[in-house]
Write an enzyme that holds these catalytic residues in place. Structure first.
Site, PDB file in Angstrom:
ATOM      1  N   TYR A 167      46.457  34.610  44.772  1.00  0.00           N
ATOM      2  CA  TYR A 167      47.573  35.222  44.043  1.00  0.00           C
ATOM      3  C   TYR A 167      48.545  35.950  44.958  1.00  0.00           C
ATOM      4  O   TYR A 167      49.555  36.472  44.481  1.00  0.00           O
ATOM      5  CB  TYR A 167      47.043  36.173  42.965  1.00  0.00           C
ATOM      6  N   LYS A 189      32.215  32.230  45.214  1.00  0.00           N
ATOM      7  CA  LYS A 189      31.964  30.834  45.564  1.00  0.00           C
ATOM      8  C   LYS A 189      31.669  30.781  47.066  1.00  0.00           C
ATOM      9  O   LYS A 189      32.196  29.934  47.797  1.00  0.00           O
ATOM     10  CB  LYS A 189      33.203  30.000  45.178  1.00  0.00           C
ATOM     11  N   ASP A 215      30.416  29.744  39.351  1.00  0.00           N
ATOM     12  CA  ASP A 215      30.358  28.719  38.290  1.00  0.00           C
ATOM     13  C   ASP A 215      29.132  28.961  37.402  1.00  0.00           C
ATOM     14  O   ASP A 215      29.200  28.816  36.178  1.00  0.00           O
ATOM     15  CB  ASP A 215      30.390  27.286  38.852  1.00  0.00           C
ATOM     16  N   ASP A 225      40.329  36.380  37.006  1.00  0.00           N
ATOM     17  CA  ASP A 225      41.321  36.001  36.011  1.00  0.00           C
ATOM     18  C   ASP A 225      40.686  35.071  34.980  1.00  0.00           C
ATOM     19  O   ASP A 225      40.802  35.261  33.763  1.00  0.00           O
ATOM     20  CB  ASP A 225      42.478  35.287  36.734  1.00  0.00           C
TER      21      ASP A 225
END
Ligand code: NAP
Length: 478
Positions: A127, A174, A207, A231
């Site tokens: 971002y 991740k 995930d 987000d």
């Protein structure tokens, strides 16, 4: 005691939900001098490309606390999002998004006791918006994650957990794939968790975190995560408790905190008096706790519970158009219910969040030994792979270096590996290494050699810090 707070009504449904929250806070007995300021669509229309006038910036700087309605982001005029401008201007590095089941609001998860909080890093990661087209058909977006950004968000998460007597924090990353960038948050979390032995710290792959949130959301207490992960996880989580009408948020910075709902300006409902003001009222509750007004905050929560669960006054998004209470009726009911208690509310005995980054300055990591052992050079090329590879070998020889390999989207394509399916784009990367540590003059020689043979767009040094390679290997690289 009175407080000065900047109030930004915002766009679309913003003025309606902000009016509702303001009336409820005023009725709670806390004395607030609201400084009403502009930002968003009207400001863009006046020709100001940031969407945030100087008077609004000055007001937030002065008051250090703002309650903000949603701001519409203009599409296609080249203006920046006024939300992102405010976030960057005040370096609100932490975004706290509570997700809590509400009695009286039926969802497929009702009765499970969902009460979790997502602490999202708010200014770094993808971002930061650093994007380039490396070729006309290949785009790049830089995912920059700093140790400093990680320390700030991790400390905020732990201190927030303590302020609400929460006992577990999951760090969702991740890091298994992005070992350096997402791994930075994981490593920082593991280091800092040692300062908080009273809180159980666990890492979870993001995930699986999404999967577990849908399967068994009640197992989570606090989740700290990077910007993009946060987000997505927070929008997903808000749907578990009734949707965006119930999702409050706080943007925490060292110098200013901006409280706002997660939802946007929902333009189709603007002026219809049928929108749910809960998310902004709950954001105002977070603001009151930030100001130290714990009793008023709890009183408002009780009044909201009584309104939803006892009086069963619920807005259109919960009970449908026909039965939905108007925004004004809902607000009046909450005000009327101030002072009533709802049995079964979990009072977390909130305390102030004890984060003072000026007392814990985060220094850049220092290494004892460092050198550059190679470079990755990014090219635009549609030449056959073997031809391109040979050209790069020649260039490497001219600069007294060695071509290690050529990759496309992180996959080795030269020297050719048997059984590799080549699905190429017009962007390839050549990895060159020196016989020993490289200096800039050798790298410049290499760039001079490759520029005669192909069109390069970008170069990245391959560092070794304290004996460890500070870059990833390509798929297929030995
Ligand atoms: P949105 O305004 O959040 O609305 C999406 C949908 O969420 C609405 O159509 C409605 O669903 C539901 N919803 C939102 N707020 C609600 C509330 N208070 N009560 C009940 N339902 C609510 O998202 P968008 O339509 O994608 O974005 C509109 C504008 O807002 C854009 O310009 C966007 O850039 C901006 N935005 C601003 C912020 C911010 O200021 N922080 C955040 C997000 C988006 P149903 O249609 O199912 O009824």
């Amino acid at each position: 005691m009175s407080y000065n707070v900047t109030l930004i009504p915002g766009d679309g449904i913003g003025p309606e939900v902000i009016t509702s929250a303001r009336q409820v806070v005023d009725a709670s007995g806390v004395k607030i001098n609201w400084e009403v300021c502009e930002a968003g669509a009207e400001v863009f229309r006046k020709g100001m490309a940031t969407g945030v006038p100087q008077e609004t910036v000055d007001s937030i700087n002065r008051n250090r606390v703002a309650l903000k309605g949603p701001l519409a982001t203009p599409v296609g005029f080249g203006e920046k999002s006024a939300n992102v401008t405010l976030r960057k201007m005040f370096e609100t590095y932490g975004n706290i998004r509570p997700v809590k089941e509400f009695p009286g609001v039926r969802t497929p998860y009702s009765g499970r006791g969902i009460d979790l909080v997502i602490v999202r890093e708010n200014v770094e990661d993808l971002y930061a918006g650093i994007e380039h087209m490396q070729t006309p058909s290949v785009a790049q977006c830089l995912k920059l994650i700093s140790r400093k950004g990680c320390e700030k968000i991790v400390r905020l998460a732990f201190e927030f957990a303590r302020s609400q007597n929460r006992k577990t924090i999951h760090c969702a990353t991740k890091a298994n794939i992005m070992k350096f960038s997402e791994g930075m948050l994981k490593r920082t979390f593991e280091d800092i968790s040692k300062d908080y032995p009273d809180i159980e710290a666990q890492h979870i792959i993001v995930d699986n975190c999404a999967h577990q949130l849908v399967k068994k959301p009640e197992q989570f207490d606090v989740i700290v995560t990077t910007n993009m992960n946060g987000d997505i996880l927070s929008d997903l989580s808000s749907a578990l408790v009734g949707g965006l009408g119930f999702a409050p948020g706080a943007n925490i910075g060292d110098n200013a905190c901006i409280f706002e709902a997660v939802h946007g300006s929902a333009p189709k409902y603007a002026g219809k008096n049928n929108i749910n003001p809960m998310a902004v009222i709950l954001s105002a509750v977070m603001m009151l706790r930030h100001l130290g007004e714990f009793k008023a905050a709890l009183d408002i929560e009780h009044a909201l519970y009584v309104t939803c669960a006892v009086d069963k006054i619920l807005t259109r998004d919960v009970v449908g158009d026909a039965k939905g209470a108007s925004t004004t009726l809902f607000t009046e009911s909450v005000i009327k219910n101030l002072g009533k208690s709802y049995e079964g509310i979990h009072d977390r005995a909130h305390k102030a969040i004890n984060v003072d980054n000026s007392k814990i300055p985060v220094a850049p990591i220092k290494v004892k030994e460092r050198f550059v052992e190679g470079v990755d050079v990014f090219f635009e090329s549609t030449k056959p792979v073997s031809e391109f590879g040979k050209l790069m070998e020649t260039a490497a020889n001219e600069a007294s270096m060695k071509l290690k390999l050529v990759t496309c989207r992180g996959m080795k394509i030269y020297p050719t590996t048997e059984n590799t399916v080549l699905d190429l784009t017009d962007q390839v990367t050549a990895r060159f290494v020196g016989a020993g540590p490289l200096d800039d003059s050798q790298i410049q020689k290499l760039i001079a050699a490759v520029s005669e043979k192909a069109m390069w767009s970008h170069i990245e040094k391959l560092h070794v810090f304290d004996g460890k390679s500070a870059y990833t290997k390509a798929h297929g690289e030995e």
